[in-house]
Design a protein around this motif. Structure first.
Motif, PDB file in Angstrom:
ATOM      1  N   ARG A 451       0.994  -0.789   0.343  1.00  0.00           N
ATOM      2  CA  ARG A 451       0.512   0.483  -0.398  1.00  0.00           C
ATOM      3  C   ARG A 451       0.794   1.094   0.117  1.00  0.00           C
ATOM      4  NH1 ARG A 451      -4.950  -0.764   4.343  1.00  0.00           N
ATOM      5  NH2 ARG A 451      -5.014   1.543   3.900  1.00  0.00           N
ATOM      6  N   GLY A 452       2.076   1.018  -0.229  1.00  0.00           N
ATOM      7  CA  GLY A 452       2.220   2.259   0.073  1.00  0.00           C
ATOM      8  C   GLY A 452       3.340   2.918   0.660  1.00  0.00           C
ATOM      9  N   ASN A 453       3.445   1.596   2.132  1.00  0.00           N
ATOM     10  CA  ASN A 453       3.762   2.127   2.891  1.00  0.00           C
ATOM     11  C   ASN A 453       5.185   3.062   3.523  1.00  0.00           C
ATOM     12  OD1 ASN A 453       4.883   0.084   5.019  1.00  0.00           O
ATOM     13  ND2 ASN A 453       3.555  -0.348   3.965  1.00  0.00           N
ATOM     14  N   SER A 454       5.716   3.787   4.410  1.00  0.00           N
ATOM     15  CA  SER A 454       6.954   3.842   4.565  1.00  0.00           C
ATOM     16  C   SER A 454       8.191   3.477   5.497  1.00  0.00           C
ATOM     17  CB  SER A 454       6.972   5.536   4.926  1.00  0.00           C
ATOM     18  OG  SER A 454       6.546   5.987   5.868  1.00  0.00           O
ATOM     19  N   LEU A 455       7.297   2.500   6.149  1.00  0.00           N
ATOM     20  CA  LEU A 455       8.066   2.406   7.422  1.00  0.00           C
ATOM     21  C   LEU A 455       7.614   0.612   8.109  1.00  0.00           C
ATOM     22  CD1 LEU A 455       7.597   5.006   9.999  1.00  0.00           C
ATOM     23  CD2 LEU A 455       8.783   4.695   8.690  1.00  0.00           C
ATOM     24  N   GLY A 456       6.604  -0.214   7.392  1.00  0.00           N
ATOM     25  CA  GLY A 456       5.870  -1.585   8.095  1.00  0.00           C
ATOM     26  C   GLY A 456       4.667  -1.466   8.296  1.00  0.00           C
ATOM     27  N   LEU A 457       4.806  -2.748   9.267  1.00  0.00           N
ATOM     28  CA  LEU A 457       3.133  -3.065   9.816  1.00  0.00           C
ATOM     29  C   LEU A 457       2.925  -1.787  10.990  1.00  0.00           C
ATOM     30  CD1 LEU A 457       2.543  -6.680  10.259  1.00  0.00           C
ATOM     31  CD2 LEU A 457       0.466  -5.326   8.912  1.00  0.00           C
ATOM     32  N   ALA A 458       2.431  -0.906  10.967  1.00  0.00           N
ATOM     33  CA  ALA A 458       1.881  -0.523  12.117  1.00  0.00           C
ATOM     34  C   ALA A 458       2.320  -1.000  13.622  1.00  0.00           C
ATOM     35  CB  ALA A 458       0.597   0.854  12.104  1.00  0.00           C
ATOM     36  N   HIS A 459       2.738  -0.845  15.094  1.00  0.00           N
ATOM     37  CA  HIS A 459       2.327  -0.858  16.324  1.00  0.00           C
ATOM     38  C   HIS A 459       1.143  -0.679  16.835  1.00  0.00           C
ATOM     39  CE1 HIS A 459       7.370  -2.023  16.311  1.00  0.00           C
ATOM     40  NE2 HIS A 459       7.654  -2.025  15.203  1.00  0.00           N
ATOM     41  N   THR A 460       0.399  -1.117  16.205  1.00  0.00           N
ATOM     42  CA  THR A 460      -0.460  -1.667  17.040  1.00  0.00           C
ATOM     43  C   THR A 460      -0.558  -2.511  17.855  1.00  0.00           C
ATOM     44  OG1 THR A 460      -1.659  -3.319  15.363  1.00  0.00           O
ATOM     45  CG2 THR A 460      -2.266  -0.689  15.221  1.00  0.00           C
ATOM     46  N   LEU A 461      -1.214  -3.297  19.413  1.00  0.00           N
ATOM     47  CA  LEU A 461      -1.536  -3.701  19.899  1.00  0.00           C
ATOM     48  C   LEU A 461      -1.727  -4.957  19.131  1.00  0.00           C
ATOM     49  CD1 LEU A 461      -1.450  -4.437  23.195  1.00  0.00           C
ATOM     50  CD2 LEU A 461      -3.498  -4.973  23.328  1.00  0.00           C
ATOM     51  N   GLY A 462      -2.530  -5.081  18.163  1.00  0.00           N
ATOM     52  CA  GLY A 462      -1.879  -6.589  17.585  1.00  0.00           C
ATOM     53  C   GLY A 462      -1.152  -6.513  16.643  1.00  0.00           C
ATOM     54  N   GLN A 463      -0.717  -6.517  16.570  1.00  0.00           N
ATOM     55  CA  GLN A 463       0.752  -6.145  15.395  1.00  0.00           C
ATOM     56  C   GLN A 463       1.840  -5.945  16.463  1.00  0.00           C
ATOM     57  OE1 GLN A 463      -2.453  -4.717  11.365  1.00  0.00           O
ATOM     58  NE2 GLN A 463       0.199  -3.491  11.989  1.00  0.00           N
ATOM     59  N   SER A 464       2.533  -6.077  17.102  1.00  0.00           N
ATOM     60  CA  SER A 464       3.389  -5.929  18.083  1.00  0.00           C
ATOM     61  C   SER A 464       3.812  -7.602  19.532  1.00  0.00           C
ATOM     62  CB  SER A 464       2.889  -5.149  19.135  1.00  0.00           C
ATOM     63  OG  SER A 464       2.867  -3.706  18.964  1.00  0.00           O
ATOM     64  N   ALA A 465       5.072  -7.083  18.990  1.00  0.00           N
ATOM     65  CA  ALA A 465       5.191  -8.848  20.037  1.00  0.00           C
ATOM     66  C   ALA A 465       4.741  -9.994  19.293  1.00  0.00           C
ATOM     67  CB  ALA A 465       5.073  -8.950  21.292  1.00  0.00           C
ATOM     68  N   VAL A 466       4.445 -10.410  20.055  1.00  0.00           N
ATOM     69  CA  VAL A 466       3.461 -11.948  19.459  1.00  0.00           C
ATOM     70  C   VAL A 466       2.740 -12.014  19.017  1.00  0.00           C
ATOM     71  CG1 VAL A 466       2.006 -11.792  21.746  1.00  0.00           C
ATOM     72  CG2 VAL A 466       2.951 -14.246  20.636  1.00  0.00           C
ATOM     73  N   PHE A 467       1.971 -10.539  18.728  1.00  0.00           N
ATOM     74  CA  PHE A 467       1.372 -10.380  17.465  1.00  0.00           C
ATOM     75  C   PHE A 467       1.352 -10.230  15.962  1.00  0.00           C
ATOM     76  CE2 PHE A 467      -1.541  -9.767  21.736  1.00  0.00           C
ATOM     77  CZ  PHE A 467      -1.810 -10.715  21.303  1.00  0.00           C
ATOM     78  N   ARG A 468       2.704  -9.874  15.936  1.00  0.00           N
ATOM     79  CA  ARG A 468       4.308  -9.499  14.760  1.00  0.00           C
ATOM     80  C   ARG A 468       3.995 -10.531  14.238  1.00  0.00           C
ATOM     81  NH1 ARG A 468       4.969  -5.236  13.671  1.00  0.00           N
ATOM     82  NH2 ARG A 468       6.060  -4.047  12.023  1.00  0.00           N
ATOM     83  N   PRO A 469       3.411 -10.458  12.572  1.00  0.00           N
ATOM     84  CA  PRO A 469       4.499 -11.771  11.870  1.00  0.00           C
ATOM     85  C   PRO A 469       5.464 -12.555  12.442  1.00  0.00           C
ATOM     86  CG  PRO A 469       3.740 -10.154  10.673  1.00  0.00           C
ATOM     87  CD  PRO A 469       3.815  -9.788  11.797  1.00  0.00           C
ATOM     88  N   ARG A 470       6.178 -13.635  12.498  1.00  0.00           N
ATOM     89  CA  ARG A 470       6.977 -14.449  13.005  1.00  0.00           C
ATOM     90  C   ARG A 470       8.426 -14.403  11.824  1.00  0.00           C
ATOM     91  NH1 ARG A 470       3.319 -14.855  16.701  1.00  0.00           N
ATOM     92  NH2 ARG A 470       3.124 -16.370  18.313  1.00  0.00           N
ATOM     93  N   ASN A 471       9.292 -14.625  12.119  1.00  0.00           N
ATOM     94  CA  ASN A 471      10.373 -14.503  11.356  1.00  0.00           C
ATOM     95  C   ASN A 471      10.501 -16.338  10.336  1.00  0.00           C
ATOM     96  OD1 ASN A 471      11.166 -16.061  13.903  1.00  0.00           O
ATOM     97  ND2 ASN A 471      13.716 -15.310  13.167  1.00  0.00           N
ATOM     98  N   ALA A 472       9.412 -16.726  10.463  1.00  0.00           N
ATOM     99  CA  ALA A 472       9.847 -17.656   9.680  1.00  0.00           C
ATOM    100  C   ALA A 472       8.528 -18.928   8.980  1.00  0.00           C
ATOM    101  CB  ALA A 472      10.546 -19.001  10.579  1.00  0.00           C
ATOM    102  N   SER A 473       8.412 -18.952   8.044  1.00  0.00           N
ATOM    103  CA  SER A 473       7.191 -19.390   7.487  1.00  0.00           C
ATOM    104  C   SER A 473       6.306 -20.302   7.609  1.00  0.00           C
ATOM    105  CB  SER A 473       7.498 -19.721   5.893  1.00  0.00           C
ATOM    106  OG  SER A 473       5.614 -19.962   5.224  1.00  0.00           O
ATOM    107  N   ARG A 474       5.182 -20.697   7.864  1.00  0.00           N
ATOM    108  CA  ARG A 474       4.604 -21.913   9.017  1.00  0.00           C
ATOM    109  C   ARG A 474       4.894 -23.067   7.394  1.00  0.00           C
ATOM    110  NH1 ARG A 474       1.295 -17.960  11.336  1.00  0.00           N
ATOM    111  NH2 ARG A 474      -0.312 -18.476  10.522  1.00  0.00           N
ATOM    112  N   LYS A 475       4.530 -22.558   6.580  1.00  0.00           N
ATOM    113  CA  LYS A 475       4.356 -23.363   5.703  1.00  0.00           C
ATOM    114  C   LYS A 475       5.007 -24.288   3.838  1.00  0.00           C
ATOM    115  CE  LYS A 475      -0.315 -22.353   4.715  1.00  0.00           C
ATOM    116  NZ  LYS A 475      -1.948 -21.717   4.099  1.00  0.00           N
ATOM    117  N   VAL A 476       6.339 -22.982   4.703  1.00  0.00           N
ATOM    118  CA  VAL A 476       7.410 -23.744   3.998  1.00  0.00           C
ATOM    119  C   VAL A 476       8.613 -23.476   4.673  1.00  0.00           C
ATOM    120  CG1 VAL A 476       9.332 -22.885   1.694  1.00  0.00           C
ATOM    121  CG2 VAL A 476       6.785 -22.171   1.438  1.00  0.00           C
TER     122      VAL A 476
END
Length: 521
Positions: A451-476
């Motif tokens: 979406r042309g964002n400048s920084l990445g996923l915003a650090h809302t509560l639902g997108q922080s820490a344990v709720f942020r995308p992990r650093n490895a694929s769950r399917k590959v």
């Protein structure tokens, strides 16, 4: 000295996360190739040179210095050895809307005594309140570094630690209340509120949307200090690149990855735009995570498919102005912030439909030529202006010397006029000799930014820490992620940590803190 050969690894993306990952993996014994689609390394932390000016095109605040120090020590060196760091005084300057107030600009200096004295001079009683606020911020920061930022969250063991559970009562309000609510309850003067709330932008969010745990950011600028790497942030990129190459990594530019190849849901390498296939035992993508998931992988192998992104919040987009200005600009500090009176409305313009570019906007100006003689010709100034705007590539593309899309250039004209009026530089527009604009359309085109964002996923509560995308694929299998939309989050220090999280996962280290540093010889 690298350990025994671990196998081959391909790292997609030559930004700081990709270069840092390559350096750490190479030092660990992997044979690493970095593939960068563009001709220049750095990603969002890019650089542009024109007519004797050298502009950073992205990050410009050097915060969390201990994270940089730790990363460099992991590779047998130090930030002091790799960078020429300068402490800024003032840390930054603040202007407010002159049509609403005749208040003089505020110079914010780092240090508990200076900060509390400033707050007290503006609002009686605020000095003691800030002292308590910064105590809490320092505690929250220490907790984040020791418990949250370096955790891969492969398990919830770190979150169930008895010492952490004892603090649940303290943490719960910080996670459920917004930063703005936390600040506004303690301080009345709008300028003080803005000083404490603006760091939400560093987190890709709004103070009305990020949790108040992130008041920890004020520990960084008011207690810890703001540094500048002489030569610009391109020197940080060059330092990490040097270390990656020194440990044996191969780095290729102009090498665009079109596909992550797989066999039986195991990553086997990548395919480039020219058809070349590069095999690998491990693939680490530090490219935009949305692009990685929805473009480089087939639907059946996507951990985060488009329907997942449809429910997520991007960081703001950015309108960037790179300006070469004739003559001196003492009205501006190295870092200058302009805070609009319609503070909350500015954030609503960015995040709430219908979105728009605010006018006047709250914005940020970096004048590195205040500190660094090498970023502008003698007798001229270098300005980097960042205006948070909606994450919408439809806003358009920028250009050089006014040849960007009309809406982008018109918005840039308004920003220049605003700086001129608010900061007392009546002839600013006439003194501009170099001008380049960068807009959300460029972030989408150049960086595949969602979406042309400048920084990445915003650090809302639902997108922080344990709720942020992990650093490895769950399917590959054998596919890892690093960068601004994966753990732990936005910013250069976070990208360095994300690289370390790749290494931690490969080692099977599930501890919540940073890896032990090797002894220096």
């Amino acid at each position: 000295m690298a350990e025994q050969d671990k196998g081959t690894a391909v790292v997609i993306g030559g930004g700081i996360a990709g270069l840092a990952t390559a350096a750490l993996l190479s030092a660990e014994g992997w044979t690493v190739t970095v593939l960068e689609a563009r001709d220049q390394l750095g990603g969002r932390a890019g650089s542009w040179e024109h007519e004797g000016f050298r502009f950073d095109t992205g990050p410009s605040w050097y915060l969390m210095p201990e994270v940089f120090d730790h990363f460099f020590r992991m590779l047998g060196t130090s930030a002091a050895d790799e960078l020429d760091l300068v402490r800024l005084d003032p840390a930054y300057r603040v202007y407010t809307d002159p049509s609403m107030s005749a208040d003089a600009p505020i110079d914010v200096r780092t240090g508990r005594a200076e900060a509390t004295a400033l707050f007290e001079s503006i609002e009686p009683g605020a000095g003691a309140k800030l002292d308590a606020y910064l105590d809490s911020a320092a505690d929250a920061y220490e907790l984040s570094v020791s418990r949250f930022l370096y955790d891969t969250y492969e398990t919830t063991a770190g979150l169930r630690d008895p010492q952490l559970l004892k603090r649940a009562g303290q943490l719960a309000p910080l996670l459920t209340k917004t930063l703005a609510g936390y600040v506004d309850k303690r301080f009345t003067d709008q300028r003080l509120r803005q000083i404490l709330e603006y760091p939400a932008v560093f987190l890709g969010g709004s103070p009305y949307g990020v949790p108040s745990l992130y008041h920890l950011m004020s520990h960084l600028d008011l207690d810890d200090g703001v540094l500048y790497p002489r030569g610009g942030f391109v020197e940080v990129i060059r330092a990490v690149e040097r270390l990656a190459r020194a440990h044996g990594a191969t780095i290729r530019t102009g090498a665009e990855v079109m596909e992550i190849t797989t066999t039986d849901a195991v990553a086997t390498g990548v395919r480039l735009s020219d058809g070349t296939r590069i095999p690998a035992d491990l693939v680490v993508s530090t490219a935009d995570l949305h692009h990685t998931e929805t473009t480089l992988l087939p639907p059946e192998l996507q951990t985060y498919p488009q329907k997942w992104w449809d429910k997520r919040v991007p960081s703001p987009g950015a309108l960037l102005l790179l300006l070469g200005v004739e003559g001196e600009l003492p009205q501006l500090a190295h870092h200058t912030l302009l805070f609009a009176s319609k503070w909350r409305e500015n954030f609503e313009d960015i995040f709430d439909a219908p979105t728009r570019i605010s006018d006047p906007a709250s914005l940020y100006i970096c004048r590195p030529s205040a500190t660094d003689d090498d970023v502008a010709p003698a007798g001229s100034e270098n300005l980097f202006v960042l205006v948070p705007v909606p994450a919408d590539p439809g806003i358009g593309h920028g250009g050089v010397d006014g040849d960007g899309d009309p809406a982008v250039e018109t918005a840039a004209d308004h920003v220049i006029q605003q700086i001129s009026q608010w900061c007392g530089i009546p002839d600013l527009a006439e003194r501009i000799t170099v001008r380049r604009t960068i807009a959300p359309g460029d972030f989408e085109t150049d960086l595949h930014s969602w979406r042309g964002n400048s920084l990445g996923l915003a650090h809302t509560l639902g997108q922080s820490a344990v709720f942020r995308p992990r650093n490895a694929s769950r399917k590959v299998r054998n596919l890892s992620y690093a960068g601004t939309s994966a753990l732990p989050g936005i910013g250069l220090p976070m990208c360095l940590i994300s690289a370390e999280l790749v290494l931690k996962r490969l080692r099977g280290d599930r501890s919540p803190g940073p890896l032990a540093e090797p002894a220096r010889v």
